[in-house]
Design a protein around this motif. Sequence first.
Motif, short mmCIF file in Angstrom:
data_model
loop_
_atom_site.label_atom_id
_atom_site.label_comp_id
_atom_site.label_asym_id
_atom_site.label_seq_id
_atom_site.Cartn_x
_atom_site.Cartn_y
_atom_site.Cartn_z
N HIS A 29 0.71 -1.26 0.02
CA HIS A 29 0.00 0.04 0.01
C HIS A 29 0.77 1.29 0.13
CE1 HIS A 29 -3.25 -2.62 2.31
NE2 HIS A 29 -3.21 -2.81 0.98
N THR A 30 0.67 2.12 -0.83
CA THR A 30 1.53 3.37 -1.11
C THR A 30 0.37 4.46 -0.97
OG1 THR A 30 3.04 2.29 -2.43
CG2 THR A 30 3.00 4.61 -2.60
N PHE A 31 0.93 5.31 -0.20
CA PHE A 31 0.11 6.75 -0.03
C PHE A 31 1.07 7.92 -0.52
CE2 PHE A 31 -1.74 3.79 3.11
CZ PHE A 31 -3.02 4.00 2.87
N LEU A 32 0.34 8.66 -1.36
CA LEU A 32 1.01 10.01 -1.83
C LEU A 32 -0.02 10.96 -1.42
CD1 LEU A 32 2.05 8.89 -5.43
CD2 LEU A 32 3.57 9.39 -3.53
N ASP A 33 0.69 11.88 -0.34
CA ASP A 33 -0.30 12.83 0.24
C ASP A 33 0.08 14.53 -0.29
OD1 ASP A 33 -2.01 14.33 1.77
OD2 ASP A 33 -0.82 13.88 3.76
N PHE A 34 -0.92 15.08 -0.86
CA PHE A 34 -0.83 16.41 -1.37
C PHE A 34 0.02 17.19 -0.03
CE2 PHE A 34 -2.99 15.34 -5.03
CZ PHE A 34 -2.47 16.21 -5.94
N GLU A 35 -0.45 17.14 1.12
CA GLU A 35 0.04 17.83 2.24
C GLU A 35 1.63 17.64 2.37
OE1 GLU A 35 -0.73 18.36 7.15
OE2 GLU A 35 -2.39 17.40 5.88
N LYS A 36 2.30 16.46 1.96
CA LYS A 36 3.60 16.36 2.06
C LYS A 36 4.49 17.16 0.93
CE LYS A 36 3.41 13.27 5.60
NZ LYS A 36 1.97 13.41 5.98
N TYR A 37 3.54 17.75 0.26
CA TYR A 37 4.13 18.73 -0.85
C TYR A 37 3.63 20.04 -0.90
CZ TYR A 37 5.32 14.06 -3.16
OH TYR A 37 5.62 12.58 -3.17
#
Length: 530
Positions: free
Chosen positions: A159-167
Amino acid sequence: MDLKTALSILSKSSPYAVSTERESDGKLTSYKNHIYIETDIEADFKRELISAQSHEIVFLCGSSGDGKSEILTRYSQKHKATHDFHLDATHSFNPSQTAIQALDDRFSEFKASNKPLIVGINIGMLGNYAVEGADIHNEIKSSILAFLENRLTGIAPNHTFLDFEKYPKFTLSSEECTSDFAAKFLAKLTEPTLDNPFYALYDSEIQKFGHSKLTANYALLGLESVQTNIISLLLKARLIKDQFLTARALLDFVYQILAGDDYLFDNLFSGSDNELLEHIQSFDPSNIHTRKVDEFVLQFGLGIEDEGFTQLKDQVKALGVFDVLTAASYLRMVYLLKDEEQFANGYINELKADFDNSLVDQYANIWLLHREFDGSGKQKKELNKFYKDTLISAVHRYCNRNSPSLDKDQFFVSEYNGFKTATELEVKPDFSSIKTQAVSKIGSFNAHIRVDDHSLLPMPISINLLELLEKINQGYRPNKHDKNAVLLLDEVIEQIITVANEKNTLFILKNDKRYKIVNEDDEYFEVSGI
């Protein structure tokens, strides 16, 4: 096709505001493609998409309007043969089904499939699914919960999570404070070349009809210094008003300031139906009252013009700015053009000095010192200045607000029957804690203080709290309007009093009399007059 129609794709009311898997419908699509900016999160998403295996799920998550659907629709058509996509996890596929049930079905289909699954989902919906999702998908729910709680070890390997908040949309650095996304977008929209379809329309309309307010606004926005000043206003809205910048809000913001009824500098502070403009309105430079600004307003009302002001009025005609009617509008124009070299003169520079806001620069500098602190002597010296002259000084003043005659190392503890008690404490920055902390989000940084040999809990410093600390040092007393900041200050004072209560020496004060009481090894008390 005219310029206003082309720019309408930026509006939040445009069908182009949210991407769907519709067919391309001609010219407006090509305009949208021209201003598209590939972001860092898209580059990472592309890499995860290409490398995803059959048993893997990639979650692209964030908040409404940040660009999830834009990225997903760009890749879903191209990769739909090899990947399954769930583009909008806030919706279901039929009226009798909830969004949670739609996700349950999608995950069941994924488990029976040999394709990787790509899910676009809001953070709020992620939280809802972690609680309400079907038990047969507990391993997915566990990964989601671990992600939401920032427990990276609890996320399943597939499971991979790409979060806009981390960018983050904004970056603070020693060179400049900017938004790479906003800067690239504004540059691309206004690039002065006929390869830019927006500029080609602008140029055509100038040739045929001369300037309008719309073309004047486009010309103003094309100035690099104006773009920089607009991004500075957006950064102020982020830091001071806690207003996040999403792609959709930015595009609509640019449409409003270009296509509004007035010139760009007035549209910018009009507070139109856009969350960014609503917050930026409070930074209106025409509300500033300094001697020079008030003098300008008075002279304008009397019809008196300084030579430098007359020069600026003539120069901006080349950009299509003609009928500016009020002193407030001219002040906004000067604010927007204050860093444009071609308009610089002594008079403008004097006004510009009153527009410069050092608070953002001061905050950015202290934020950077905390993020990059490595324990070196130079950094210690710079940080110590903030702690000693701003933070600790303000905490001391606030603690002693009812006993201002106390010395700088003495802190008020309590009052009984008119007798005030205080104690002497050594309060200083906790450099070891500062060195080990991680600073990432630009909205605040943690300040670390030691009282005698005790480390206090981290104190989150926002730009608003920094401003309040500065005001306290100038004699301001916080009131009910400063409620959130007062709670933070009270928490710090409470920790300081806890340390103070362990001291063996106590000062008692009443009127002009002072007494010192020392507990000598719990055997007797020594009392002396001071």
